[in-house]
Every structure is written in structure tokens, then in C-alpha cells.
Scaffold this motif. Structure first.
Motif, PDB file in Angstrom:
ATOM      1  N   GLY A  15       0.817  -1.202   0.000  1.00 26.82           N
ATOM      2  CA  GLY A  15       0.000   0.000   0.000  1.00 26.82           C
ATOM      3  C   GLY A  15       0.852   1.253   0.000  1.00 26.82           C
ATOM      4  N   GLU A  16       2.164   1.083   0.068  1.00 25.26           N
ATOM      5  CA  GLU A  16       3.034   2.257   0.054  1.00 25.26           C
ATOM      6  C   GLU A  16       3.566   2.480  -1.350  1.00 25.26           C
ATOM      7  N   GLY A  17       3.975   3.676  -1.603  1.00 19.66           N
ATOM      8  CA  GLY A  17       4.534   4.028  -2.905  1.00 19.66           C
ATOM      9  C   GLY A  17       4.431   5.519  -3.037  1.00 19.66           C
ATOM     10  N   PRO A  18       5.070   6.077  -4.057  1.00 17.98           N
ATOM     11  CA  PRO A  18       4.974   7.516  -4.215  1.00 17.98           C
ATOM     12  C   PRO A  18       3.522   7.954  -4.376  1.00 17.98           C
ATOM     13  N   GLN A  19       3.180   9.086  -3.840  1.00 17.69           N
ATOM     14  CA  GLN A  19       1.847   9.671  -3.966  1.00 17.69           C
ATOM     15  C   GLN A  19       0.761   8.757  -3.403  1.00 17.69           C
ATOM     16  N   GLY A  20       1.133   7.937  -2.404  1.00 13.06           N
ATOM     17  CA  GLY A  20       0.156   7.129  -1.686  1.00 13.06           C
ATOM     18  C   GLY A  20      -0.390   5.941  -2.448  1.00 13.06           C
ATOM     19  N   LEU A  21       0.343   5.486  -3.442  1.00 14.44           N
ATOM     20  CA  LEU A  21      -0.156   4.374  -4.250  1.00 14.44           C
ATOM     21  C   LEU A  21       1.019   3.460  -4.615  1.00 14.44           C
ATOM     22  N   PRO A  22       0.830   2.132  -4.486  1.00 21.47           N
ATOM     23  CA  PRO A  22       1.928   1.232  -4.861  1.00 21.47           C
ATOM     24  C   PRO A  22       2.224   1.348  -6.360  1.00 21.47           C
ATOM     25  N   ILE A  23       3.421   0.929  -6.739  1.00 20.68           N
ATOM     26  CA  ILE A  23       3.784   0.952  -8.156  1.00 20.68           C
ATOM     27  C   ILE A  23       3.898  -0.468  -8.652  1.00 20.68           C
ATOM     28  N   ASN A  24       3.304  -0.712  -9.789  1.00 19.90           N
ATOM     29  CA  ASN A  24       3.381  -2.056 -10.322  1.00 19.90           C
ATOM     30  C   ASN A  24       4.655  -2.250 -11.126  1.00 19.90           C
ATOM     31  N   ARG A  25       4.848  -1.438 -12.160  1.00 25.25           N
ATOM     32  CA  ARG A  25       6.093  -1.530 -12.936  1.00 25.25           C
ATOM     33  C   ARG A  25       6.636  -0.114 -13.079  1.00 25.25           C
ATOM     34  N   THR A  26       7.928   0.039 -12.851  1.00 26.84           N
ATOM     35  CA  THR A  26       8.511   1.379 -12.926  1.00 26.84           C
ATOM     36  C   THR A  26       8.745   1.777 -14.385  1.00 26.84           C
ATOM     37  N   ALA A  27       8.915   3.072 -14.601  1.00 23.39           N
ATOM     38  CA  ALA A  27       9.162   3.591 -15.948  1.00 23.39           C
ATOM     39  C   ALA A  27      10.458   3.003 -16.502  1.00 23.39           C
ATOM     40  N   LYS A  28      11.448   2.842 -15.628  1.00 18.08           N
ATOM     41  CA  LYS A  28      12.732   2.302 -16.074  1.00 18.08           C
ATOM     42  C   LYS A  28      12.555   0.857 -16.542  1.00 18.08           C
ATOM     43  N   ALA A  29      11.823   0.065 -15.749  1.00 13.14           N
ATOM     44  CA  ALA A  29      11.596  -1.340 -16.114  1.00 13.14           C
ATOM     45  C   ALA A  29      10.825  -1.448 -17.419  1.00 13.14           C
ATOM     46  N   ALA A  30       9.989  -0.463 -17.715  1.00 14.37           N
ATOM     47  CA  ALA A  30       9.195  -0.499 -18.945  1.00 14.37           C
ATOM     48  C   ALA A  30       9.962   0.126 -20.107  1.00 14.37           C
ATOM     49  N   GLY A  31      11.156   0.645 -19.822  1.00 11.15           N
ATOM     50  CA  GLY A  31      11.930   1.286 -20.879  1.00 11.15           C
ATOM     51  C   GLY A  31      11.256   2.548 -21.389  1.00 11.15           C
ATOM     52  N   ALA A  32      10.574   3.261 -20.468  1.00 13.04           N
ATOM     53  CA  ALA A  32       9.845   4.464 -20.888  1.00 13.04           C
ATOM     54  C   ALA A  32      10.357   5.695 -20.150  1.00 13.04           C
ATOM     55  N   ASP A  33      11.417   5.535 -19.332  1.00 11.77           N
ATOM     56  CA  ASP A  33      11.824   6.651 -18.469  1.00 11.77           C
ATOM     57  C   ASP A  33      12.346   7.853 -19.249  1.00 11.77           C
ATOM     58  N   GLU A  34      13.159   7.583 -20.298  1.00 13.47           N
ATOM     59  CA  GLU A  34      13.736   8.724 -21.016  1.00 13.47           C
ATOM     60  C   GLU A  34      12.704   9.440 -21.872  1.00 13.47           C
ATOM     61  N   THR A  35      11.929   8.670 -22.649  1.00 13.59           N
ATOM     62  CA  THR A  35      10.924   9.295 -23.524  1.00 13.59           C
ATOM     63  C   THR A  35       9.856  10.021 -22.711  1.00 13.59           C
ATOM     64  N   ALA A  36       9.524   9.476 -21.526  1.00 14.22           N
ATOM     65  CA  ALA A  36       8.471  10.106 -20.719  1.00 14.22           C
ATOM     66  C   ALA A  36       8.917  11.471 -20.214  1.00 14.22           C
ATOM     67  N   MET A  37      10.210  11.628 -19.950  1.00 12.72           N
ATOM     68  CA  MET A  37      10.715  12.892 -19.416  1.00 12.72           C
ATOM     69  C   MET A  37      11.129  13.861 -20.529  1.00 12.72           C
ATOM     70  N   ASP A  38      11.057  13.432 -21.765  1.00 13.77           N
ATOM     71  CA  ASP A  38      11.467  14.275 -22.895  1.00 13.77           C
ATOM     72  C   ASP A  38      10.594  15.541 -22.949  1.00 13.77           C
ATOM     73  N   PRO A  39      11.198  16.734 -22.888  1.00 14.99           N
ATOM     74  CA  PRO A  39      10.395  17.964 -22.907  1.00 14.99           C
ATOM     75  C   PRO A  39       9.620  18.138 -24.213  1.00 14.99           C
ATOM     76  N   ASN A  40      10.030  17.432 -25.265  1.00 12.61           N
ATOM     77  CA  ASN A  40       9.324  17.558 -26.545  1.00 12.61           C
ATOM     78  C   ASN A  40       8.182  16.555 -26.695  1.00 12.61           C
ATOM     79  N   PHE A  41       7.824  15.898 -25.579  1.00 12.80           N
ATOM     80  CA  PHE A  41       6.751  14.907 -25.632  1.00 12.80           C
ATOM     81  C   PHE A  41       5.452  15.517 -26.169  1.00 12.80           C
ATOM     82  N   VAL A  42       4.802  14.798 -27.098  1.00 17.40           N
ATOM     83  CA  VAL A  42       3.437  15.161 -27.476  1.00 17.40           C
ATOM     84  C   VAL A  42       2.566  13.915 -27.505  1.00 17.40           C
ATOM     85  N   LEU A  43       1.308  14.107 -27.097  1.00 15.19           N
ATOM     86  CA  LEU A  43       0.319  13.044 -27.204  1.00 15.19           C
ATOM     87  C   LEU A  43      -0.290  13.103 -28.596  1.00 15.19           C
TER      88      LEU A  43
END
Ligand SMILES: Nc1nc2c(c(=O)[nH]1)N[C@H]1C(S)=C(S)[C@@H](COP(=O)(O)O)O[C@H]1N2
Ligand SMILES: [Mo]
Length: 399
Positions: A243-271
Motif C-alpha cells: 500500500g506504500e509508494g509515491p503519492q500514496g499508491l503502490p507501483i506495479n512496474r517502474t518507468a525504467k523497467a518499462a523502458g519508458a523513463d527517457e521518452t516520458a521525461m522528454d520535454p518535446n513529448f506530445v500526445l
């Protein structure tokens, strides 16, 4: 020196009479069996439910209502599965000596015996597989190559089928055993005479074993339930996610484990929002400038843990309306994920239509943390957690 004969070897194998514990017996086996059967039945039904919620068939369009449904069914699935572990151990211990009953003579009797043993073998094998694979899945340890979901589902049918055969075959024995109090009768050994009375010690041990089985099953359930039931969280030592984790919620898979950490933080990100042949793009600022909504909705993981949280973001149906899309459309959600499963999900139209279904930007009043899906993620009511896709990069509206 002579070679050992078949008889020599046979003498080395124990006989049912060699097991002297008087706590064993059909009275105990039948009672533990009933509790185990009920737990298995509930576990099977909630498991089937999870299977269809994960991928709703056309004839059963499971939707966003009731909001907390998957939380309850999946929490129950994992609790009953875990409670079954001590029960199955006691049950197997209780019938263990019967494994050494010598084969009957005559081809017909032999065939019947072989069939019964095969069905019990299937039941025991399938049950142990179900509990072990479920447990390993909760621990997120996959020492196998097969698809957990497909195999756990297929073997569930073997388990429940062989359980029904077993109950049907044993019905006369079960009836008789339940008709008599636990205290009466004997230990079911082949040489028991009907008038053999159990001693006080026997009674004590029988009650202790039955009570112990029930108490351990109850404790296992209680110590797991905290991952679903908030007020039990403090004693939830068996829960995998505490039940612990950042922002009061457990984490299932981290961004690093999903290989999404760099692209997610990219300032040029667009949806990207794809409707028909056209693509619209939104950067995070533009998403945050759209009308926002806040709802208290659960993350309910297939592993049994769940937690309500306050999510803030853009309603998906409002968002796709900007591109002129019909809210009665399915949406393919693709994430920035490059490693492992669950990077893509399909949001069926009944969820798109619900105004609470959102592309969340905030969790519990703060910007979504990277591991909870920054820059944006899907949150819909009554969805298995595994489909609440994080690090969303593209929404493609299917016409
Ligand atoms: N892209 C992506 N989204 C994902 C996952 C994932 O592996 N990849 N895991 C899912 C699972 S299994 C769960 S239970 C929830 C958990 O969300 P949380 O980690 O923010 O608590 O995210 C879901 N979203
Ligand atoms: Mo999950």
C-alpha cells in the motif's frame, strides 16, 4: 548375493496401516474438503470473471459500473486462493496413507482403481499448479515461458472438472462422514472394526487438526485482505504490495523497467490523437489547459491489491470530441513502453462513453510521478489495473 525380488521392494513401501496418526479420517477429510471446495468454487468463479473483464466478449460488454466491482472480485479471488493453501495441505496430509493402498486383483477392479487414481492425480496436480502459479504471479516471479493468463485459465477448467468428478465419486463417503460427528468413528484404516472407539487423545487431535486448518485458512485470508480492505492494511503482512509508494499508491512496474523513463521525461513529448486519417497533437501544457475533472477511482491489480485514489485529468470523451470523434468508439491506447507486456490496451466504447474515464495528469493533488505514468495515463472506472495504461503516447479512435 541375490537380486531383490518384487516382494522385497514391496515390503519397503509403507502400507496405509503404517500411518498411525488417529487424527486422520474421513470425518476430517470431508470437513476440510467442504471448506476447500467452497474456497475453490469462489476462486474459480471470480477467476472466470477476471478473465472476461480483461477481455470482455461481445455478448457481455462489461462496463464502468459498478466502479468498485473488479476490486472486490479480484480481491476475493486472491484471498480465497491464499486461504486454500493451508486447507489443501491438511487435506493432502489427511488422505496421504490412501496413496499406499495396494492395487486390487482382477482386471475390472484394477481399471476402476486406475481411473479413480488418475482423476485424483489430475485434481491434485491441477490444484497445486493453480495455487503455485497464482502465488508466483503475485510475487511477480515468472520462472516459466508460457503465458500465465492462458495457462492459469486452461488448468482452472481441469481443476474444477476433476473436482466435480471427485465429489460425485466420493458423495456416498462424504455423506456418511458428515452424518457422523467428527468425534465418532475411526481413522478409516482398512483394518478398523466398526466398534473401535476413539480415545480421548484421538478426539483432541482430530478437533485440533480441523480447528488448526480453519484457523490457518482464516489467518491467511485476514493477513492478505488488507491489500483490498483499507482498515486491515496494517496487519496485511501477506500482501505483496503494502500500500506504500509515491503519492500514496503502490507501483506495479517502474518507468525504467518499462523502458519508458527517457521518452516520458522528454520535454518535446506530445500526445497523438488519431481520428480517421488525421492526427492531432497535444503537449503536456496543452493537455493541462483543457477542462480538468477530478474523480476518486480505484487501481485494482490482477494480483489482488487495490487502492482508491484521487485522479485529475481530461475526460477522454471530451478530448476525442475535439477531433470530432463519436464517443461510441473503441480507442487503441499505445504507450511509450519499449520493454515487456501491457504497453498497449484497447478502451472499449462503454468506457469511452463514461465521462469519468480520463487521461489523468495528476494523482492525489500532485503532478503524476514518472512511475505512476507521467506525462499522462488512462484511468477508467471498474477496469483491471493491468489495462490502466501508463505513459500514454497515442490514442487511436477506431471507427
Ligand atoms: N504502460 C504500462 N501501463 C501499465 C502497466 C505496465 O506494465 N505498462 N502496468 C499496469 C498494472 S499491472 C497496474 S496494476 C497499474 C498500476 O498502476 P501504478 O503502478 O500507478 O500503481 O498500472 C498498469 N499500467
Ligand atoms: Mo496489475
Amino acid at each position: 548375493m541375490r537380486l531383490p525380488t518384487v516382494d522385497d521392494v514391496e515390503r519397503l513401501i509403507p502400507r496405509p496401516d503404517d500411518f498411525t496418526s488417529r487424527a486422520r479420517g474421513t470425518g476430517l477429510s470431508a470437513r476440510v474438503g467442504i471448506v476447500l471446495g467452497v474456497a475453490f468454487g469462489i476462486c474459480f468463479l471470480t477467476g472466470l470473471w477476471s478473465h472476461v473483464q480483461y477481455d470482455p466478449p461481445g455478448w457481455l460488454p462489461i462496463g464502468p459500473q459498478p466502479t468498485q466491482l473488479y476490486r472486490i472480485t479480484q480481491g476475493t479471488h486472491v484471498i480465497t486462493g491464499i486461504a486454500s493453501i493451508p486447507l489443501i495441505l491438511v487435506k493432502l496430509w489427511s488422505v496421504f496413507p490412501r496413496l499406499f493402498i495396494r492395487p486390487p486383483r482382477g482386471p475390472r477392479a484394477l481399471l476402476v482403481e486406475a481411473l479413480e487414481r488418475a482423476s485424483i492425480g489430475a485434481l491434485v496436480g491441477a490444484s497445486i499448479f493453480m495455487l503455485a502459479s497464482g502465488l508466483l504471479n503475485i510475487a511477480q516471479w515468472y520462472p516459466w515461458d508460457f503465458s500465465f493468463r492462458a495457462t492459469h485459465y486452461a488448468v482452472a477448467w481441469v481443476a474444477i472438472g476433476s473436482l466435480l468428478v471427485h465429489i460425485a465419486v466420493k458423495l456416498p463417503v462424504i455423506r456418511q462422514a458428515l452424518g457422523a460427528p467428527l468425534d465418532e468413528g475411526t481413522d478409516d484404516g482398512p483394518n478398523d472394526s466398526p466398534d473401535e472407539r476413539p480415545t480421548d487423545d484421538d478426539l483432541l487431535t482430530r478437533r485440533t487438526v480441523l480447528g488448526g486448518a480453519l484457523v490457518s485458512a482464516g489467518l491467511a485470508a485476514l493477513l492478505t485482505a488488507g491489500q483490498t480492505v483499507p482498515f486491515l492494511r496494517k496487519i496485511s503482512v501477506f500482501a505483496v504490495r503494502d500500500g506504500e509508494g509515491p503519492q500514496g499508491l503502490p507501483i506495479n512496474r517502474t518507468a525504467k523497467a518499462a523502458g519508458a523513463d527517457e521518452t516520458a521525461m522528454d520535454p518535446n513529448f506530445v500526445l497523438e490523437l488519431i481520428v480517421g486519417g488525421t492526427t492531432m497533437t497535444f503537449d503536456r501544457e496543452q493537455l493541462a489547459a483543457l477542462p480538468q475533472q477530478t474523480h476518486r477511482l480505484p487501481i485494482a491489480c490482477v494480483e489482488g491489491w487495490s487502492r482508491n485514489a484521487e485522479w485529475t485529468g481530461v475526460s477522454v470523451r471530451d478530448l476525442i470530441a475535439l477531433a470530432g470523434a463519436d464517443p461510441r468508439s473503441d480507442i487503441v491506447v499505445r504507450s511509450l513502453q519499449t520493454k515487456g507486456a501491457f504497453g498497449v490496451s484497447v478502451l472499449p466504447k462503454q468506457f469511452v462513453e463514461d465521462p469519468r474515464t480520463m487521461l489523468a495528469l495528476e494523482l492525489n493533488g500532485e503532478t503524476l510521478s514518472l512511475d505512476h505514468g507521467y506525462p499522462c495515463r488512462i484511468i477508467a472506472p471498474n477496469r483491471p489495473g493491468v489495462l490502466q495504461t501508463k505513459w500514454v503516447q497515442q490514442l487511436e479512435v477506431r471507427s
